[in-house]
Design a protein around this motif. Structure first.
Motif, PDB file in Angstrom:
ATOM      1  N   GLY A   1      -2.425  -6.497  -2.454  1.00 39.49           N
ATOM      2  CA  GLY A   1      -3.147  -7.698  -2.990  1.00 39.49           C
ATOM      3  C   GLY A   1      -4.829  -7.265  -1.975  1.00 39.49           C
ATOM      4  O   GLY A   1      -5.371  -8.668  -2.080  1.00 39.49           O
ATOM      5  N   LYS A   2      -4.913  -6.413  -0.985  1.00 37.67           N
ATOM      6  CA  LYS A   2      -6.176  -6.945  -0.341  1.00 37.67           C
ATOM      7  C   LYS A   2      -7.323  -5.341  -1.044  1.00 37.67           C
ATOM      8  O   LYS A   2      -6.943  -4.534  -1.417  1.00 37.67           O
ATOM      9  CB  LYS A   2      -5.943  -5.726   1.161  1.00 37.67           C
ATOM     10  N   LYS A   3      -8.487  -6.480  -1.006  1.00 42.92           N
ATOM     11  CA  LYS A   3      -9.372  -4.400  -1.560  1.00 42.92           C
ATOM     12  C   LYS A   3      -9.993  -3.855  -0.571  1.00 42.92           C
ATOM     13  O   LYS A   3      -9.629  -2.100  -1.164  1.00 42.92           O
ATOM     14  CB  LYS A   3     -10.626  -5.731  -1.584  1.00 42.92           C
ATOM     15  N   THR A   4      -9.252  -3.716   0.399  1.00 41.47           N
ATOM     16  CA  THR A   4      -9.931  -2.414   1.256  1.00 41.47           C
ATOM     17  C   THR A   4      -7.926  -2.179   1.660  1.00 41.47           C
ATOM     18  O   THR A   4      -7.067  -3.115   1.471  1.00 41.47           O
ATOM     19  CB  THR A   4     -10.780  -2.467   2.221  1.00 41.47           C
ATOM     20  N   GLN A   5      -8.045  -0.246   1.757  1.00 44.64           N
ATOM     21  CA  GLN A   5      -6.348   0.618   2.158  1.00 44.64           C
ATOM     22  C   GLN A   5      -6.405   0.595   3.873  1.00 44.64           C
ATOM     23  O   GLN A   5      -7.369   1.319   3.845  1.00 44.64           O
ATOM     24  CB  GLN A   5      -6.393   1.375   1.673  1.00 44.64           C
ATOM     25  N   ASN A   6      -5.506  -0.445   4.729  1.00 47.29           N
ATOM     26  CA  ASN A   6      -5.357  -0.017   5.947  1.00 47.29           C
ATOM     27  C   ASN A   6      -4.246   0.594   6.934  1.00 47.29           C
ATOM     28  O   ASN A   6      -3.950   0.753   7.450  1.00 47.29           O
ATOM     29  CB  ASN A   6      -5.796  -1.067   6.507  1.00 47.29           C
ATOM     30  N   SER A   7      -3.386   0.954   5.571  1.00 51.09           N
ATOM     31  CA  SER A   7      -2.368   1.460   5.423  1.00 51.09           C
ATOM     32  C   SER A   7      -2.002   3.141   5.523  1.00 51.09           C
ATOM     33  O   SER A   7      -1.153   3.880   6.200  1.00 51.09           O
ATOM     34  CB  SER A   7      -1.398   0.868   4.303  1.00 51.09           C
ATOM     35  N   GLY A   8      -3.242   3.682   5.225  1.00 49.67           N
ATOM     36  CA  GLY A   8      -3.307   5.573   5.235  1.00 49.67           C
ATOM     37  C   GLY A   8      -3.224   5.787   6.151  1.00 49.67           C
ATOM     38  O   GLY A   8      -4.086   5.038   7.209  1.00 49.67           O
ATOM     39  N   VAL A   9      -2.265   6.969   6.713  1.00 50.99           N
ATOM     40  CA  VAL A   9      -2.578   7.525   8.276  1.00 50.99           C
ATOM     41  C   VAL A   9      -2.542   9.087   7.934  1.00 50.99           C
ATOM     42  O   VAL A   9      -1.857   9.630   7.059  1.00 50.99           O
ATOM     43  CB  VAL A   9      -0.857   7.025   8.453  1.00 50.99           C
ATOM     44  N   MET A  10      -2.871   9.627   8.711  1.00 49.80           N
ATOM     45  CA  MET A  10      -3.136  11.341   8.766  1.00 49.80           C
ATOM     46  C   MET A  10      -3.043  11.221  10.390  1.00 49.80           C
ATOM     47  O   MET A  10      -3.104  10.660  10.874  1.00 49.80           O
ATOM     48  CB  MET A  10      -4.019  11.899   8.408  1.00 49.80           C
TER      49      MET A  10
END
Length: 282
Positions: A141-150
């Motif tokens: 539901g957020k406009k941006t992604q902050n769950s992507g990880v490397m």
């Protein structure tokens, strides 16, 4: 799957409760945000998280290698047996060393050997390394992604990509703790099927394929943030874009990252130019 070594080898942080230096693995980095919940880990997650912490503690690397060498001499499946037996073996070894009066076994090493409380603190967000991370559920539901990880692994300098499904803080005795991210990892074991690297050095991952692994955890301090942009030609594939780290004190109070949209626009412009160059060459 992979072991990404904990950095800052040899640096010790002074404990707040006494004069005994903490192990670097117990050094607190970053800060949580959002409402926390304390709940008990299931047996699988508890064991996997505990083992990952041990395997990323440089100070006990000689004992890790010692245990693996014993298994090699026994002619068994080293990786499987090490994964199943090392936690108990390490606890027994440290207990014996302590009872024998070994001065290197202080209360923090014993804390590590006794393992964490099975009740872990779960957070929806965590700020570390100049990034604001969120769980996938919090991202929805957020406009941006902050769950992507490397994370960058040791084997052939391979990078691993995934999504954070949980953020947990393991609590040990003597006030020690470790924060880890539990992730769903994409399949980077097979080039062309799980991931692709084009001539411009851009990585794409197949989001329909997940890595089959018994190691879902990474230390929070090992994580680099990325986000995924869907490919126009094939929606099953997404291009990986690294997020630029920021000073934690400069982060806005809200959870949205407006500059992420600007990065996507710049990336789309870059891809369009690259495609034009390819068409001209062909």
């Amino acid at each position: 799957m992979f072991v990404t070594r904990h950095t800052q080898k040899g640096r010790l942080q002074k404990a707040t409760c006494d004069d005994t230096p903490r192990l670097p693995i117990f050094s607190r980095r970053g800060r949580p945000s959002g409402k926390s919940v304390v709940r008990e880990l299931n047996n699988t997650d508890y064991y996997a998280a505990s083992l990952y912490v041990l395997q990323n503690c440089d100070e006990i690397e000689p004992l890790v290698q010692e245990h693996r060498n014993i298994l090699v001499d026994l002619g068994v499946n080293v990786d499987e047996m090490h994964r199943h037996e090392f936690i108990c073996s390490f606890k027994e070894r440290i207990t014996k060393l302590y009872n024998d009066g070994n001065e290197q076994v202080d209360e923090h090493v014993r804390s590590l050997a006794w393992g964490p409380d099975k009740r872990a603190t779960h957070y929806p967000c965590y700020n570390v390394n100049g990034f604001r991370f969120r769980t996938k559920q919090r991202d929805d539901g957020k406009k941006t992604q902050n769950s992507g990880v490397m994370v960058r692994g040791e084997y052939q300098n391979m990078s691993y990509y995934g999504l954070i499904t949980d953020i947990i803080e393991l609590r040990y005795t003597k006030g020690n703790s470790v924060v880890l991210f539990k992730c769903d990892w994409y399949d980077v074991a097979r080039e062309g099927i799980g991931y692709k690297l084009d001539c411009h050095g851009i990585t794409s991952i197949n989001r329909t394929r997940k890595l089959n692994t018994q190691e879902p955890f990474v230390l929070a301090c090992q994580a680099v943030q990325v986000y995924y942009v869907n490919c126009i030609k094939d929606p099953a594939w997404s291009v990986v874009i690294e997020t630029k780290p920021r000073n934690l004190y400069d982060m806005p109070a809200n959870e949205e990252e407006p500059y992420q949209e600007e990065e996507v626009q710049r990336f789309n412009t870059h891809v369009a130019k690259a495609n034009e160059e390819d068409d001209e060459m062909n």
